[in-house]
Design an enzyme around this catalytic site. Structure first.
Site, PDB file in Angstrom:
ATOM      1  N   ARG A 108      -7.889  -7.769  -9.822  1.00 27.19           N
ATOM      2  CA  ARG A 108      -8.656  -9.027 -10.215  1.00 27.19           C
ATOM      3  C   ARG A 108      -9.839  -8.577 -10.795  1.00 27.19           C
ATOM      4  NH1 ARG A 108      -9.636  -7.684  -4.417  1.00 27.19           N
ATOM      5  NH2 ARG A 108     -11.586  -7.468  -4.192  1.00 27.19           N
ATOM      6  N   HIS A 129     -16.561  -4.579   6.344  1.00 26.17           N
ATOM      7  CA  HIS A 129     -15.870  -4.575   5.250  1.00 26.17           C
ATOM      8  C   HIS A 129     -16.313  -5.735   4.000  1.00 26.17           C
ATOM      9  CE1 HIS A 129     -13.234  -1.570   6.970  1.00 26.17           C
ATOM     10  NE2 HIS A 129     -13.164  -2.433   7.976  1.00 26.17           N
ATOM     11  N   LYS A 155       0.860  -1.121   0.099  1.00 22.80           N
ATOM     12  CA  LYS A 155       0.026  -0.031   0.046  1.00 22.80           C
ATOM     13  C   LYS A 155       0.817   1.041   0.103  1.00 22.80           C
ATOM     14  CE  LYS A 155      -3.182  -2.994  -0.221  1.00 22.80           C
ATOM     15  NZ  LYS A 155      -3.967  -3.256  -1.484  1.00 22.80           N
ATOM     16  N   GLU A 215      -2.788   7.941   7.736  1.00 23.24           N
ATOM     17  CA  GLU A 215      -3.296   8.672   6.709  1.00 23.24           C
ATOM     18  C   GLU A 215      -4.295   9.450   7.500  1.00 23.24           C
ATOM     19  OE1 GLU A 215      -5.849   6.427   3.896  1.00 23.24           O
ATOM     20  OE2 GLU A 215      -3.917   5.565   2.981  1.00 23.24           O
TER      21      GLU A 215
HETATM   22  C1  MV4 Z   1     -10.218   4.868   5.004  1.00 24.13           C
HETATM   23  C2  MV4 Z   1     -11.508   5.293   5.519  1.00 24.13           C
HETATM   24  C3  MV4 Z   1     -11.409   6.913   5.964  1.00 24.13           C
HETATM   25  N1  MV4 Z   1     -10.217   7.367   5.839  1.00 24.13           N
HETATM   26  N2  MV4 Z   1      -9.003   5.682   5.003  1.00 24.13           N
HETATM   27  C4  MV4 Z   1     -11.376   0.225   4.864  1.00 24.13           C
HETATM   28  C5  MV4 Z   1     -10.961  -0.936   4.029  1.00 24.13           C
HETATM   29  C6  MV4 Z   1      -9.874  -0.206   3.332  1.00 24.13           C
HETATM   30  N3  MV4 Z   1      -9.841  -0.726   1.994  1.00 24.13           N
HETATM   31  C7  MV4 Z   1      -9.854   1.154   3.532  1.00 24.13           C
HETATM   32  N4  MV4 Z   1     -10.831   1.536   4.325  1.00 24.13           N
HETATM   33  C8  MV4 Z   1     -10.965   2.852   4.550  1.00 24.13           C
HETATM   34  N5  MV4 Z   1     -10.190   3.622   4.663  1.00 24.13           N
HETATM   35  C9  MV4 Z   1      -9.008   6.959   5.431  1.00 24.13           C
HETATM   36  N6  MV4 Z   1      -8.098   7.782   5.242  1.00 24.13           N
HETATM   37  C10 MV4 Z   1     -12.422   4.306   5.783  1.00 24.13           C
HETATM   38  C11 MV4 Z   1     -12.319   3.228   5.109  1.00 24.13           C
HETATM   39  C12 MV4 Z   1     -13.520   2.519   5.621  1.00 24.13           C
HETATM   40  C13 MV4 Z   1     -14.009   1.835   4.501  1.00 24.13           C
HETATM   41  C14 MV4 Z   1     -13.756   2.032   3.111  1.00 24.13           C
HETATM   42  C15 MV4 Z   1     -14.376   1.570   2.086  1.00 24.13           C
HETATM   43  C16 MV4 Z   1     -15.435   0.613   2.208  1.00 24.13           C
HETATM   44  C17 MV4 Z   1     -15.990   0.493   3.645  1.00 24.13           C
HETATM   45  C18 MV4 Z   1     -15.230   1.116   4.425  1.00 24.13           C
HETATM   46  C19 MV4 Z   1     -15.861   1.000   5.997  1.00 24.13           C
HETATM   47  C20 MV4 Z   1     -14.984   1.586   6.899  1.00 24.13           C
HETATM   48  C21 MV4 Z   1     -13.968   2.261   6.674  1.00 24.13           C
END
Ligand code: MV4
Length: 499
Positions: free
Chosen positions: A290, A233, A115, A199
């Protein structure tokens, strides 16, 4: 490439086998002991057993999959999603065995899998990334300074992560050091890599992702999918397009996703995930290298078969998508049907599917991987199948989804069908007022209604009552009414017991 081994199971294995056949390719299924009777095994032209039910002894065994390809005369391997799909080492092993990997080059998988490396490369390519670090941090003093510069709240994320594992929100300096330690130890356990970075924490964003497709000549995007409806998630419902994406924003996010793919030499189908805020700012999160579970909603609004395109591109052919400004047509929605018990906190359920009726009719697609008689175990994830509906607009697509959910009957194991029916009646959801925290706020939608687990009981009670009523009724057959005057249909109806 003439014969493709499908290194997967369930609905995606069947989906890929169908695409192979439409492309004039033969398909080889692989199966674990638990999947001997699965539909994907019979749909394929050949099938190879690869070991016991545990994924680590079957679908995750690179050596067995490559051997299965060799022994069955396959010259290509499609990884599907999950399992080995995003392991660069698998793509490499397939390439080294002289087989075609139906997916991106291993270098693109590796670059996007780390990442912080992905953030560096995306920043370099001009994409908006979430403010924060682009290298791992372990020293708490350095982390403290970085967090001050970013501004609280911050999020500690695993470098090797993705999917939310090893993620920790920090709202004040005093909580930072502890979060670093905990996130690093979680990351070590989950990925074998303790690297973490920081972040800026984005409050209540939407999760919007862009589908990309790249062949040797062109990289294009096929618009967005709105994936905010998720629980821990795990996505539950996706749609395309997104109410939050205007034509202008679609162009901007599309250009960003194409630049991301080009920056890592991408080929095949891939997805760039973005966080989208209420004011229309978007930030690159990660790239999934994917085919994704929710790919059908894009297929329905863009009229493109993404799996067939993956196969064409893997054969070195140009993609079959015209070189025009593509636009989404109508609306598509997907509900993931899982074997989870809504009356028991969405606990994954097991058992035998004793009866299955799948939805059909105008604008309805069922992508499933099970049939009546199949056993659902805890060896694999709980996805049974997906209902995807299309309509001229969102209202019609959602109405068709309600209709299709009403047609779906799964007997033998509980499913999350009652949750979907509730969600599709919810006023805020119908207005499109959603973000990634929607279901955290709306626990009422996750909580069971009294009737969720009672449908089977009610059906049995109704059948017993009907049986009793029939027994009590005077038989008509043999009565004066029967005889010469009764037509053939009446006699037939009596024989069938319809009366
Ligand atoms: C975040 C975020 C808020 N701010 N990054 C969750 C899974 C991972 N792929 C990244 N995720 C998140 N990153 C920052 N800087 C909130 C999430 C997040 C989220 C993102 C996508 C789909 C569902 C989610 C559920 C909770 C938090």
């Amino acid at each position: 490439m003439n014969r493709v081994l499908v290194a997967n199971r369930g609905e995606i294995a069947l989906r890929i086998i169908r695409a192979c056949h439409e492309e004039g390719l033969e398909a080889v299924a692989v199966y674990s002991e638990a999947d001997r009777l699965s539909p994907h095994v019979r749909a394929a032209d050949f099938a190879v057993p690869i070991g016991p039910s545990s994924p680590s002894e079957s679908y995750l065994r690179i050596d067995r999959l490559v051997d299965a390809a060799r022994s069955s005369g396959a010259d290509g391997i499609h990884p599907g999603y999950g399992f080995l799909a995003e392991r660069a080492a698998f793509a490499e092993a397939v390439e080294h065995a002289g087989l075609v990997f139906v997916g991106p080059p291993s270098g693109a998988i590796r670059a996007m899998g780390d990442k912080t490396e992905a953030r560096r490369r995306m920043e370099q390519a001009g994409l908006p990334i979430v403010p924060g670090l682009t290298v791992p941090v372990s020293d708490p003093v350095v982390a403290r300074q970085a967090a001050e510069a970013i501004g609280y709240p911050v999020l500690v994320k695993a470098s090797a992560g993705g999917g939310g594992k090893g993620m920790r929100t920090v709202r004040e300096p005093a909580a930072l050091e502890n979060a670093l330690v905990l996130a690093a130890s979680e990351a070590m356990k989950a990925f074998g890599d303790p690297g973490v970075y920081l972040e800026k924490y984005i409050e209540r964003p939407r999760h919007v992702e862009i589908q990309v497709l790249a062949d040797r000549e062109r990289t294009i995007h096929l618009g967005e999918r709105e994936c905010s409806i998720q629980r821990r998630h795990q996505k539950l419902l996706e749609e395309a397009p997104s109410l939050a994406v205007s034509p202008k924003l679609r162009v901007q996010m599309g250009l960003a996703a194409v630049a991301a793919a080009e920056a890592v030499g991408y080929r095949s189908a891939g997805t760039c995930e973005f966080l989208l805020t209420a004011d229309g700012s978007f930030y690159f999160l990660e790239m999934n290298t994917r085919i994704q579970v929710e790919h059908p909603v894009t297929e329905l609004v863009y009229g493109v078969d993404l799996v067939r395109e993956q196969l064409r591109i893997a054969r070195g052919l140009p993609m079959g998508v015209p070189n025009l400004m593509l636009q989404p047509r109508g609306w598509a929605v997907e509900c993931r049907i899982t074997s989870e018990d809504t009356t028991n906190g969405f606990l994954p359920a097991t058992g035998r599917i004793s009866y299955l009726r799948t939805p059909a009719g105008p604008g309805v697609r069922w992508d499933g991987g099970f049939e009546a008689g199949n056993e659902v175990t805890l060896f694999y994830d709980s996805l049974l199948g997906k209902i995807i509906t299309w309509g001229r607009d969102r209202t019609e697509a959602l109405a068709r989804m309600r209709r299709a959910l009403g047609e779906l009957v799964v007997v033998g194991i509980p499913t999350n069908q009652p949750f979907h029916l509730r969600l599709l009646e919810d006023a805020a959801f119908l207005r499109g007022e959603i973000d990634v925290q929607f279901l955290e706020r709306r626990t009422d939608l996750l909580a069971p209604h009294a009737r969720d687990g009672q449908l089977a009981d009610i059906a049995v009670a109704a059948a017993l009552a009907e049986d009793e009523a029939r027994r009590a009724r005077k038989p008509l057959i043999g009565a004066a009414a029967a005889g010469a005057s009764a037509g053939g249909w009446l006699q037939a109806a009596r024989r069938e017991g319809l009366r």
